[in-house]
Design an enzyme around this catalytic site. Structure first.
Site, short mmCIF file in Angstrom:
data_model
loop_
_atom_site.label_atom_id
_atom_site.label_comp_id
_atom_site.label_asym_id
_atom_site.label_seq_id
_atom_site.Cartn_x
_atom_site.Cartn_y
_atom_site.Cartn_z
N ARG A 160 -2.73 -2.68 -17.82
CA ARG A 160 -3.97 -1.93 -17.65
C ARG A 160 -3.74 -0.84 -16.62
NH1 ARG A 160 -8.19 -4.74 -20.46
NH2 ARG A 160 -9.45 -3.01 -19.75
N LYS A 220 -3.24 0.35 -24.59
CA LYS A 220 -3.74 0.20 -25.97
C LYS A 220 -2.52 0.22 -26.90
CE LYS A 220 -8.34 1.95 -24.85
NZ LYS A 220 -8.41 2.71 -23.60
N GLU A 278 -0.43 4.87 -0.33
CA GLU A 278 -1.21 6.10 -0.50
C GLU A 278 -0.32 7.34 -0.35
OE1 GLU A 278 -4.06 4.90 2.31
OE2 GLU A 278 -5.69 4.80 0.85
N THR A 321 -4.83 5.89 -21.25
CA THR A 321 -4.59 4.57 -20.68
C THR A 321 -3.20 4.14 -21.13
OG1 THR A 321 -5.67 3.60 -22.60
CG2 THR A 321 -7.01 3.82 -20.60
N TYR A 331 0.85 -1.20 0.00
CA TYR A 331 0.00 0.00 0.00
C TYR A 331 0.88 1.24 0.00
CZ TYR A 331 -5.02 -0.66 0.23
OH TYR A 331 -6.32 -0.87 -0.10
N ASP A 345 -7.72 13.36 -24.54
CA ASP A 345 -7.75 11.94 -24.14
C ASP A 345 -7.14 11.15 -25.29
OD1 ASP A 345 -8.39 9.29 -23.70
OD2 ASP A 345 -10.41 9.69 -22.98
N1 DSN Z 1 -13.13 0.30 -23.82
C1 DSN Z 1 -12.27 1.27 -24.46
C2 DSN Z 1 -12.21 1.05 -25.93
O1 DSN Z 1 -12.37 -0.08 -26.34
O2 DSN Z 1 -11.98 1.98 -26.68
C3 DSN Z 1 -12.69 2.64 -24.13
O3 DSN Z 1 -12.91 2.78 -22.78
#
Ligand code: DSN
Length: 431
Positions: free
Chosen positions: A237, A231, A58, A228, A56, A202
Site C-alpha cells: 500500500r 493494485k 524526513e 498507487t 524516521y 492517475d
Molecule cells: N479505493 C480505490 C478503488 O477501489 O478504486 C480508489 O481509491
C-alpha cells in the site's frame, strides 16, 4: 498458515494473530474480484514487515532532517531508479502515503486554492480526488467535471475539449477508478496543450498493465503521473508521483514538506521490491493475462445477458449494470460475498440510484490472475456470479442460501489447487 509465520505475534497477541490468520484464510478461500486489490509476493510482505518501520527519514536521500540514513537512502534511491526505469520517466517521488495524498500533492505543486481543475465525474468512473464534491479537492478548487457518453459508455473527448477551452483549468485529470477502456493519453495531452493546462494522469488502476506493456503509457504525454503501488502493480500500500525533471522540484516540495512528514521506509523498500518484480519478463505475461481474463469474464457475462458499461473491457476491470437483472448492486454484492465472490457495488454512469446503493458491480481480475486463474476459468466465474445474482433477484431467502452454499463450496474446491502468496493451509497431521 501465514507465510512468513506469525509465531511471535500468536504468542504475544493471540487476538490480533487470530484475526490476521482468519483474514489470510478468507483471502485464500475467495475469488477476489475487487478491481483495486491483489496478492503481493512473500518478498514484498517481508519488506513491509521489516525493521524499517522503526526509522524516521524526513527529507530526501542525501538531504534528511534525521541522522542514521546509511541504509534508508540507498533503499529510496533504488526505489526511484527502478520506478524511473520501469515507467520511462525522468523523476519519481516514492514517498506519498497512498493515492489520495499523491493526488493532493499534484494540486499543491501546480495549483492555488480556488483554481479551476477538470476531472472525470466520480459516478462516471473518476476518483474522489479529481474534484468530486465531498472531497477537499472539490471544496478547495473550482472543480469542473467531464463525463462518459451515454451511447458508448466511454469518456466524451469532445466534452473534455469543450470544457477545457471554456474553463481553462490549471490541471486536467485523466484516469480514475471505474474505467473499463483504454485511456487516450495523447488526446488528453493535445487538449491540455491547447488550453495550457497541466495534464495529470492517475494510473493507479492500470499501473501494472502499463509496466507489463498491456496498456499504453502516459509517459511522454502527461506532465505528471500518479499511481498507487498496490493494485495491478502488485506492491505494498503506497503511491508514487512520476514526472519529467522540470517538475521534480515542485512535486518533491509538495510531498515533503508540503503535505507529509516522514516517509514510510518499510513501504519504500517494499515498493522497490515490487518494481523489480514488475520489471521481470514474467510480469509482462501476468499483465497480459490480467487483461485476457477480464475480456473472457466480460464475454461470458455478456453471453449471460449482462449489461456492461461500454460493452466490455480493454483492461483489468468490468463494470456491470444490474438494472436489467432486477437487483441493485449492494444486495447483489453482499450475496456474492457470502458465496465466495468478493467484489464491490459501484455506481454506473447516469445511475438513478444513490452511491450507497447503486445499480452496478465492479469486478477486476488482478488478484485472480496472481492466483493462477486463466481465461478458461472465467465462464465458470461468470456462471457463479449469475447463479447468485439470479437467486438474489428472486428474493427467496432459502433458495438464495442454497445457491450461496453450493457456489461457495465449488469455489473452495477450485481455489484449493491455486496457491496464495503469503498463506497456505496448515499441513494435515497425517502428512
Ligand atoms: N479505493 C480505490 C478503488 O477501489 O478504486 C480508489 O481509491
Amino acid at each position: 498458515m501465514h507465510q512468513p509465520p506469525l509465531t511471535r505475534l500468536a504468542a504475544q497477541d493471540p487476538d490480533i494473530a487470530g484475526l490476521v490468520e482468519a483474514e489470510a484464510e478468507r483471502q485464500f478461500a475467495k475469488i477476489r474480484l475487487i478491481a483495486s486489490e491483489n496478492y503481493v509476493s512473500p518478498a514484498v510482505l517481508e519488506a513491509t514487515g521489516s525493521v524499517l518501520t522503526n526509522k524516521y527519514s524526513e527529507g530526501y536521500a542525501g538531504r534528511r532532517y534525521y541522522e542514521g540514513q546509511q541504509y534508508v537512502d540507498p533503499i529510496e534511491r533504488l526505489a526511484i531508479e527502478r520506478a524511473t526505469s520501469l515507467f520511462g520517466v525522468e523523476h519519481a517521488n516514492v514517498q506519498p502515503y497512498s493515492g489520495s495524498p499523491a493526488n493532493l500533492a499534484v494540486y499543491l505543486a501546480f495549483c492555488s486554492p480556488g483554481d479551476t481543475v477538470l476531472g472525470l465525474s466520480l459516478p462516471m468512473g473518476g476518483h474522489l480526488t479529481h474534484g468530486w464534491t465531498v472531497s477537499a479537492t472539490g471544496r478547495w478548487f473550482n472543480a469542473v467535471r467531464y463525463e462518459v457518453r451515454r451511447d458508448t459508455g466511454r469518456v466524451d473527448m469532445d466534452q473534455v475539449r469543450d470544457l477545457a477551452l471554456r474553463e481553462r483549468p490549471k490541471v486536467i485529470w485523466c484516469g480514475g477508478t471505474a474505467i473499463p477502456r483504454t485511456i487516450d493519453f495523447p488526446a488528453f495531452a493535445e487538449i491540455a496543450r491547447e488550453c495550457g493546462a497541466v495534464l495529470a494522469a492517475d494510473v493507479a488502476h492500470i499501473a501494472g498493465l502499463i509496466a507489463g506493456g498491456a496498456h499504453p503509457s502516459p509517459a511522454g504525454h502527461a506532465d505528471v503521473i500518479t499511481t498507487t503501488t498496490h493494485k495491478t502493480l502488485r506492491g505494498p500500500r503506497g503511491a508514487m508521483i512520476l514526472s519529467a525533471a522540470e517538475h521534480a522540484k515542485a512535486v518533491d516540495r509538495a510531498v515533503f514538506p508540503g503535505l507529509q512528514g516522514g516517509p514510510h521506509d518499510h513501504t519504500t523498500a517494499a515498493i522497490a521490491v515490487a518494481l523489480a518484480e514488475a520489471a521481470r519478463p514474467d510480469f509482462a505475461v501476468y499483465a497480459r493475462t490480467v487483461v485476457a481474463n477480464a475480456r473472457a469474464l466480460a464475454d461470458a457475462l455478456l453471453d449471460l445477458g449482462y449489461d456492461l458499461v461500454s460493452g466490455g473491457t480493454d483492461n483489468h476491470l468490468v463494470l456491470i449494470d444490474l438494472t436489467n437483472k432486477g437487483v441493485p448492486g449492494k444486495p447483489a454484492a453482499q450475496a456474492l460475498d457470502a458465496a465466495g465472490l468478493e467484489l464491490n457495488y459501484n455506481a454506473v454512469p447516469f445511475d438513478p440510484r444513490k452511491p450507497f446503493d447503486p445499480s452496478g458491480l465492479r469486478v477486476g481480475t488482478a488478484a485472480v490472475t496472481t492466483r493462477g486463474l486463466t481465461p478458461a476459468h472465467m465462464p465458470a466465474v461468470a456462471a457463479w456470479i449469475d447463479a447468485v445474482v439470479t437467486a438474489a433477484a428472486r428474493g427467496d431467502a432459502d433458495a438464495l442460501a442454497a445457491v450461496t452454499a453450493r457456489v461457495a463450496e465449488e469455489i473452495r474446491e477450485l481455489l484449493a489447487g491455486y496457491p496464495m502468496p503469503g498463506w497456505a493451509p496448515a499441513p494435515s497431521p497425517e502428512s
